[in-house]
Design an enzyme around this catalytic site. Structure first.
Site, mmCIF file in Angstrom:
data_model
loop_
_atom_site.group_PDB
_atom_site.id
_atom_site.type_symbol
_atom_site.label_atom_id
_atom_site.label_comp_id
_atom_site.label_asym_id
_atom_site.label_seq_id
_atom_site.Cartn_x
_atom_site.Cartn_y
_atom_site.Cartn_z
ATOM 1 N N CYS A 182 -19.894 -3.644 10.488
ATOM 2 C CA CYS A 182 -20.165 -4.357 9.353
ATOM 3 C C CYS A 182 -20.758 -5.915 9.840
ATOM 4 C CB CYS A 182 -19.226 -4.719 8.217
ATOM 5 S SG CYS A 182 -19.554 -5.841 6.976
ATOM 6 N N CYS B 202 -28.154 -3.659 3.335
ATOM 7 C CA CYS B 202 -27.402 -3.094 4.385
ATOM 8 C C CYS B 202 -26.438 -2.064 4.195
ATOM 9 C CB CYS B 202 -26.262 -4.062 4.996
ATOM 10 S SG CYS B 202 -25.500 -3.866 6.550
ATOM 11 N N ASP C 263 0.784 -1.176 -0.094
ATOM 12 C CA ASP C 263 0.189 0.105 0.021
ATOM 13 C C ASP C 263 0.927 1.207 -0.121
ATOM 14 O OD1 ASP C 263 0.460 1.149 2.738
ATOM 15 O OD2 ASP C 263 -1.467 0.646 3.323
ATOM 16 N N CYS D 299 -23.318 -6.499 -0.123
ATOM 17 C CA CYS D 299 -23.939 -5.896 0.919
ATOM 18 C C CYS D 299 -25.684 -5.853 1.043
ATOM 19 C CB CYS D 299 -23.427 -4.630 1.322
ATOM 20 S SG CYS D 299 -21.442 -4.523 1.120
ATOM 21 N N CYS E 64 -13.159 11.980 6.005
ATOM 22 C CA CYS E 64 -13.064 10.756 6.624
ATOM 23 C C CYS E 64 -12.164 11.008 7.833
ATOM 24 C CB CYS E 64 -12.358 9.692 5.667
ATOM 25 S SG CYS E 64 -11.722 8.265 6.375
ATOM 26 N N CYS F 206 -9.838 5.329 11.998
ATOM 27 C CA CYS F 206 -11.405 5.163 13.044
ATOM 28 C C CYS F 206 -11.636 4.076 12.159
ATOM 29 C CB CYS F 206 -12.268 6.275 12.153
ATOM 30 S SG CYS F 206 -13.893 6.336 12.602
#
Length: 380
Positions: free
Chosen positions: A256, A199, A142, A196, A222, A249
């Site tokens: 989920c 949801c 990343d 998902c 964010c 966060c």
């Protein structure tokens, strides 16, 4: 030496051996993707950048061509081996939301720096691959212009949820991703199935409404971006919403329902939380000098943001705590050398004791030489 001219059975045996080696090195999931990014993903990324949702993360735009096509980054790549490492927490990250005297640190940063752990394992697997096959490789965690999430979906590791993160049937939201680019032309996995449905818990859970639409995060809103990537004074509109978040966060991830399938007992030991980072006291963190900060976070990803940004975050949490006992730690920071620290110390003071704030504002504001900090002394 394995070559792609081998029989189909030997190719399958090689793949199984590769996967077995990956698991032996601590990876939890394994898959192979073609070295390509779908047209829809390319379009979505370009739109995201055009709308400025990357904020100050200018590197997202600077190397856009490398993100859009793995072969622009490395022309020889033919396949991408995608790997995931489990870091599922044993405790619900949302449990500390109402503990005002505590600073909440994202689950991924409570243990050792995942970059070091994953890159080491990737290099071991890459060396094994080079020894067994006639190929070249490159490894990424990343910090390179690699679309890990998209490639992880293509490799069957999971699907991207409405919060844009990869969701695994076996590990929920708790997977670190790593990639090995290789010149081998390997048979790809089928893309992961799942979704998902109706949801939207992750989107509802976001304190700053950072999801303008499904699967899209406006980084400028964010909390992870604001507390980690953003270098300036946190905008007024987000300070209350930060609550006691001081680094990252987990609210969208932890909300989920797929997390019920996660396996905390098999999370990598390197990511097990350090006791002092699982629920740190704000009164202790606010007193950290630069040398103390570097020592305390020596093996943590938190070290990368530096002491000033970290204290900035802690001061917002202190202000939100409404605990006047923290004034003892806040007051000295009004004279801190860093502007972002002084600014947030003023804001914290205003939240904790408005009378002291008003008394000091009359003399302190004219003496402040930073215009943006000076504005903090103005009562709003």
């Amino acid at each position: 030496m394995f070559t792609m001219s081998n029989t189909s059975s030997s190719i399958e045996d090689f793949r199984l051996s590769l996967e077995k080696e990956a698991y032996a090195l601590g990876f939890s999931t394994f898959g192979i993707s073609r070295a390509e990014i779908s047209a829809s993903t390319q379009k979505r990324l370009c739109r995201w950048l055009e709308e400025g949702m990357h904020g100050d993360m200018l590197w997202m735009r600077d190397r856009l061509e490398h993100r859009l096509d793995p072969q622009n980054l490395w022309p020889d790549v033919r396949s991408v081996i995608m790997l995931g490492m489990n870091y599922a927490p044993t405790k619900n990250p949302l449990a500390l939301a109402d503990d005002a005297g505590i600073g909440r640190i994202s689950v991924y940063a409570q243990g050792r720096d995942y970059h070091d752990t994953i890159k080491k394992a990737l290099k071991h697997l890459a060396r094994w691959l080079v020894q067994k096959a006639d190929c070249n490789v490159k490894v990424f965690v990343d910090t390179a212009p690699v679309m890990e999430k998209s490639l992880a979906v293509s490799a069957g590791l999971g699907w991207q949820g409405k919060h844009s993160n990869v969701i695994s049937r076996q590990y929920g939201n708790w997977l670190f991703l790593g990639a090995i680019y290789t010149t081998l032309d390997l048979e790809p996995n089928r893309p992961a199935k799942g979704g998902c449905g109706s949801c939207s818990r992750c989107q509802i859970a976001c304190p700053t409404n950072a999801f303008p639409r499904e699967g899209v995060v406006d980084a400028r809103r964010c909390i992870s971006y604001l507390t980690i990537e953003y270098k300036g004074i946190i905008p007024q509109e987000f300070r209350r919403a930060l609550g006691n978040h001081i680094y990252g966060c987990d609210d969208c991830l932890a909300s989920c329902p797929w997390n019920k399938f996660a396996h905390p007992e098999t999370s990598h030991p390197a990511f097990w939380p350090r006791a002092e980072l699982a629920a740190p006291e704000l009164r202790d963190l606010l007193t950290l000098k630069d040398s103390d900060f570097r020592q305390f976070f020596s093996a943590s990803p938190i070290k990368r943001i530096g002491r000033d940004r970290f204290i900035r975050n802690c001061l917002i949490a202190a202000g939100n705590s409404r605990q006047s006992s923290l004034l003892k730690q806040v007051m000295p920071l009004l004279e801190d050398p860093a502007a972002i620290v002084r600014a947030m110390a003023i804001w914290a003071l205003r939240q904790l004791d408005i009378q002291i704030f008003r008394a000091l504002a009359k003399t302190a504001a004219p003496q402040e030489n930073d215009v943006t900090v000076q504005r903090e002394w103005q009562e709003v």
